[in-house]
Design a protein around this motif. Sequence first.
Motif, mmCIF file in Angstrom:
data_model
loop_
_atom_site.group_PDB
_atom_site.id
_atom_site.type_symbol
_atom_site.label_atom_id
_atom_site.label_comp_id
_atom_site.label_asym_id
_atom_site.label_seq_id
_atom_site.Cartn_x
_atom_site.Cartn_y
_atom_site.Cartn_z
ATOM 1 N N ALA A 18 0.835 -1.206 0.000
ATOM 2 C CA ALA A 18 0.000 0.000 0.000
ATOM 3 C C ALA A 18 0.869 1.255 0.000
ATOM 4 O O ALA A 18 0.538 2.254 -0.662
ATOM 5 C CB ALA A 18 -0.923 -0.009 1.226
ATOM 6 N N LEU A 19 1.984 1.216 0.720
ATOM 7 C CA LEU A 19 2.902 2.362 0.711
ATOM 8 C C LEU A 19 3.456 2.574 -0.709
ATOM 9 O O LEU A 19 3.591 3.717 -1.166
ATOM 10 C CB LEU A 19 4.050 2.130 1.712
ATOM 11 N N ILE A 52 10.001 14.802 -6.252
ATOM 12 C CA ILE A 52 10.244 13.423 -6.680
ATOM 13 C C ILE A 52 9.843 12.486 -5.543
ATOM 14 O O ILE A 52 10.131 12.769 -4.379
ATOM 15 C CB ILE A 52 11.760 13.245 -6.964
ATOM 16 N N ALA A 53 9.195 11.357 -5.876
ATOM 17 C CA ALA A 53 8.854 10.366 -4.840
ATOM 18 C C ALA A 53 9.294 8.982 -5.294
ATOM 19 O O ALA A 53 8.981 8.570 -6.419
ATOM 20 C CB ALA A 53 7.349 10.378 -4.567
ATOM 21 N N VAL A 54 10.032 8.279 -4.440
ATOM 22 C CA VAL A 54 10.408 6.893 -4.745
ATOM 23 C C VAL A 54 10.139 6.004 -3.533
ATOM 24 O O VAL A 54 10.157 6.460 -2.390
ATOM 25 C CB VAL A 54 11.909 6.737 -5.135
ATOM 26 N N SER A 55 9.900 4.718 -3.819
ATOM 27 C CA SER A 55 9.894 3.706 -2.771
ATOM 28 C C SER A 55 11.261 3.060 -2.759
ATOM 29 O O SER A 55 11.867 2.865 -3.822
ATOM 30 C CB SER A 55 8.842 2.623 -3.062
ATOM 31 N N LEU A 56 11.734 2.692 -1.577
ATOM 32 C CA LEU A 56 13.091 2.172 -1.497
ATOM 33 C C LEU A 56 13.170 0.922 -0.620
ATOM 34 O O LEU A 56 12.649 0.914 0.500
ATOM 35 C CB LEU A 56 13.994 3.273 -0.925
ATOM 36 N N THR A 101 3.379 5.881 -2.995
ATOM 37 C CA THR A 101 4.550 6.500 -3.637
ATOM 38 C C THR A 101 4.224 6.844 -5.088
ATOM 39 O O THR A 101 4.542 7.931 -5.578
ATOM 40 C CB THR A 101 5.761 5.523 -3.624
ATOM 41 N N LYS A 102 3.611 5.880 -5.777
ATOM 42 C CA LYS A 102 3.295 6.099 -7.198
ATOM 43 C C LYS A 102 2.351 7.300 -7.344
ATOM 44 O O LYS A 102 2.563 8.170 -8.185
ATOM 45 C CB LYS A 102 2.667 4.822 -7.786
#
Length: 243
Positions: free
Chosen positions: A171-172, A189-193, A176-177
Amino acid sequence: MSSILITGCNRGIGFALIKNLVQKSNNSTQLIATCRNINKAEELRKLQEANSNVHILELDLNKFENYQDFSKNVERIVQDKGLNVLINNAGISTKFTRLNLVKVDQLVDSLTTNTVAPIILTKTLLPLLQKAAKIDPANNKSKIINMSSILGSISLNDAGGFYPYRCAKTALNAATKSMSVDLKSDGIIAVSLHPGWVKTDMGGKNAPLEVDTSAQGIINIMETITEKDSGKFLQYDGKTLAW
Ligand SMILES: NC(=O)c1ccc[n+]([C@@H]2O[C@H](COP(=O)([O-])OP(=O)(O)OC[C@H]3O[C@@H](n4cnc5c(N)ncnc54)[C@H](OP(=O)(O)O)[C@@H]3O)[C@@H](O)[C@H]2O)c1
């Protein structure tokens, strides 16, 4: 970058991030480290005492009623420069859970801390992120790094279980998307890491990765990601992961 805020910095990956950033950055970058209880965050306090650019703010992510006051405290530190980087690092995990064992409380607690909190904290700090991105729109993007996990990847799930943790991190990733789409025009800018499987309280002592190796990889990603990376799911070593 003039300011970086990281949640969950009293131990684990959060503390390693602050420690490595202190060693790397000059004093002009304000490092805002959150923890739940400053009195218990001894190592973090030592870092603060030795480095005037380290600021510790208390924040229990599950106490949403305190977010606005927290944001005012962040603003007092960053002032009119805004916030350049938000790393939503703090998180919780549960033990491996099969479907027949999973409990409502585990699901709700994991979603609250691992999904709801990073979304609402990002919403609360958005004006400060927007402010930083506006200062030099050609060069200066603000960045949101949501600490996810490879266990949140649907396509890489071949072991099942882990319902509370997997669902919350998936879900996180969805959040992010959406952030990458919604905040594109703001220059954010948004990224998942995925930090790797790291030797921390959460990762356990059998984890193959030293916490400093993970932290240095994450810092490298934080420094080098550009607009074209926004909306991606990245690993600490730069590899792109499948959702
Ligand atoms: N370690 C790994 O192998 C691994 C792998 C994949 C992803 N991750 C992700 O990486 C992030 C950091 O993990 P870690 O290994 O450093 O974990 P950790 O050693 O267990 O540390 C977790 C941190 O999050 C904080 N935290 C938890 N709940 C909180 C709340 N309600 N409010 C404020 N702070 C809270 C903890 O504070 P307290 O000390 O107050 O509890 C602590 O500072 C997490 O999001 C985790 O899911 C870790």
